[in-house]
Write an enzyme that holds these catalytic residues in place. Sequence first.
Site, PDB file in Angstrom:
ATOM      1  N   ASN A  15       0.834  -1.216   0.000  1.00  0.00           N
ATOM      2  CA  ASN A  15       0.000   0.000   0.000  1.00  0.00           C
ATOM      3  C   ASN A  15       0.864   1.260   0.000  1.00  0.00           C
ATOM      4  O   ASN A  15       0.515   2.261  -0.629  1.00  0.00           O
ATOM      5  CB  ASN A  15      -0.955  -0.007   1.198  1.00  0.00           C
ATOM      6  CG  ASN A  15      -2.188  -0.855   0.929  1.00  0.00           C
ATOM      7  OD1 ASN A  15      -3.004  -0.514   0.085  1.00  0.00           O
ATOM      8  ND2 ASN A  15      -2.309  -1.972   1.633  1.00  0.00           N
ATOM      9  N   ASN A  36      -6.541   4.954   7.937  1.00  0.00           N
ATOM     10  CA  ASN A  36      -6.146   3.544   7.933  1.00  0.00           C
ATOM     11  C   ASN A  36      -6.874   2.840   6.794  1.00  0.00           C
ATOM     12  O   ASN A  36      -7.989   3.220   6.429  1.00  0.00           O
ATOM     13  CB  ASN A  36      -6.561   2.910   9.273  1.00  0.00           C
ATOM     14  CG  ASN A  36      -6.197   1.448   9.362  1.00  0.00           C
ATOM     15  OD1 ASN A  36      -5.068   1.047   9.058  1.00  0.00           O
ATOM     16  ND2 ASN A  36      -7.156   0.619   9.761  1.00  0.00           N
ATOM     17  N   HIS A  72      -8.404  -0.832   5.841  1.00  0.00           N
ATOM     18  CA  HIS A  72      -8.770  -2.121   6.446  1.00  0.00           C
ATOM     19  C   HIS A  72      -9.362  -3.021   5.354  1.00  0.00           C
ATOM     20  O   HIS A  72     -10.207  -2.567   4.575  1.00  0.00           O
ATOM     21  CB  HIS A  72      -9.783  -1.913   7.581  1.00  0.00           C
ATOM     22  CG  HIS A  72     -10.159  -3.202   8.237  1.00  0.00           C
ATOM     23  ND1 HIS A  72      -9.325  -3.840   9.134  1.00  0.00           N
ATOM     24  CD2 HIS A  72     -11.241  -3.995   8.093  1.00  0.00           C
ATOM     25  CE1 HIS A  72      -9.897  -4.968   9.524  1.00  0.00           C
ATOM     26  NE2 HIS A  72     -11.058  -5.088   8.913  1.00  0.00           N
ATOM     27  N   ASP A  97     -10.690   0.416  14.345  1.00  0.00           N
ATOM     28  CA  ASP A  97     -11.480   0.422  13.092  1.00  0.00           C
ATOM     29  C   ASP A  97     -12.851   1.076  13.275  1.00  0.00           C
ATOM     30  O   ASP A  97     -13.819   0.695  12.603  1.00  0.00           O
ATOM     31  CB  ASP A  97     -11.671  -1.019  12.551  1.00  0.00           C
ATOM     32  CG  ASP A  97     -10.354  -1.740  12.309  1.00  0.00           C
ATOM     33  OD1 ASP A  97      -9.375  -1.071  11.947  1.00  0.00           O
ATOM     34  OD2 ASP A  97     -10.312  -2.967  12.475  1.00  0.00           O
ATOM     35  N   GLU A 149      -7.381  -2.254  -2.682  1.00  0.00           N
ATOM     36  CA  GLU A 149      -6.774  -1.369  -1.673  1.00  0.00           C
ATOM     37  C   GLU A 149      -5.794  -0.412  -2.337  1.00  0.00           C
ATOM     38  O   GLU A 149      -5.701   0.758  -1.964  1.00  0.00           O
ATOM     39  CB  GLU A 149      -6.030  -2.198  -0.615  1.00  0.00           C
ATOM     40  CG  GLU A 149      -6.927  -3.046   0.257  1.00  0.00           C
ATOM     41  CD  GLU A 149      -6.131  -3.814   1.306  1.00  0.00           C
ATOM     42  OE1 GLU A 149      -5.191  -3.241   1.872  1.00  0.00           O
ATOM     43  OE2 GLU A 149      -6.458  -4.985   1.557  1.00  0.00           O
TER      44      GLU A 149
HETATM   45  C1  GRF Z   1      -3.420  -4.692   3.891  1.00  0.00           C
HETATM   46  O1  GRF Z   1      -4.299  -5.740   3.617  1.00  0.00           O
HETATM   47  C2  GRF Z   1      -4.137  -3.652   4.704  1.00  0.00           C
HETATM   48  O2  GRF Z   1      -5.490  -3.570   4.432  1.00  0.00           O
HETATM   49  C3  GRF Z   1      -3.954  -4.140   6.096  1.00  0.00           C
HETATM   50  O3  GRF Z   1      -2.668  -4.704   6.116  1.00  0.00           O
HETATM   51  C4  GRF Z   1      -2.290  -5.116   4.804  1.00  0.00           C
HETATM   52  C5  GRF Z   1      -0.991  -4.453   4.507  1.00  0.00           C
HETATM   53  O4  GRF Z   1      -0.422  -4.836   3.302  1.00  0.00           O
HETATM   54  N1  GRF Z   1      -4.200  -3.089   7.045  1.00  0.00           N
HETATM   55  P1  GRF Z   1       0.868  -4.088   2.768  1.00  0.00           P
HETATM   56  O5  GRF Z   1       1.917  -4.109   3.863  1.00  0.00           O
HETATM   57  O6  GRF Z   1       0.483  -2.698   2.378  1.00  0.00           O
HETATM   58  O7  GRF Z   1       1.329  -4.894   1.578  1.00  0.00           O
END
Ligand code: GRF
Length: 213
Positions: free
Chosen positions: A14, A106, A108, A149, A178
């Site tokens: 992310n 955040n 989720h 959350d 995401e």
């Molecule tokens: C993602 O699924 C996010 O929604 C959750 O943790 C994961 C992190 O993935 N909070 P990354 O480290 O960004 O690959």
Amino acid sequence: MLSIGVLVSGGGSNLQSLMDNIKDEHIEGKITVVISDRPGVYGIERAKGAGIPAFVFDRKAMGCQELNNKIMDVLKSYNVDLVVLAGYLSILSGEIIAAYKNAIINIHPSLIPSFCGPGYYGLKVHKSVIEYGARVSGCTVHFVDEGTDTGPIILQKAVEVMENDTPESLQKRILEFEHRLLPEAVRLICQGRVCVSGRKVNLIGDIPPTAPE
Ligand code: GRF
């Protein structure tokens, strides 16, 4: 331009999506610092590779209070305006949450308020969705408040659960969304188009409250 601080605990895909969107000039903001609460995670390598200052504070080597004090010091010294939790797994102190009211977001990997809260992280979220028999899951970007959350929802994207999904396959499919939803939320915040009023978030302009397709 907003100064963005990103907190990670893992692979940082992310974080990568944010860095890519900033590079492509989709987001008028700058990631000024990345912080991890555990050593050896790939998210930190991604930051360093992009020339972004990166700090590691091993949560196992220090107490919760010390961890949060160090994070607060770094956020202040980089004049961070917006904190993005991108797979960050430690609890933020009340002091940080108060100092950054409606300025911490955040991502989720479920449709809040389902499959969220204490204990719902990583594959556990997707395993619970499948065991429950839910037909739809998804992802949510929300502001962070004192709860887990529970803060106001900014954007959500629904993702269908397939008959033959495993927690891993569902996680992978949701993660792709995401990577669009989080940058979109950051883009809107950087443009000043996200207003919080109680539990409700108003998006200014003609914005679909889901990820771009
Ligand atoms: C993602 O699924 C996010 O929604 C959750 O943790 C994961 C992190 O993935 N909070 P990354 O480290 O960004 O690959």
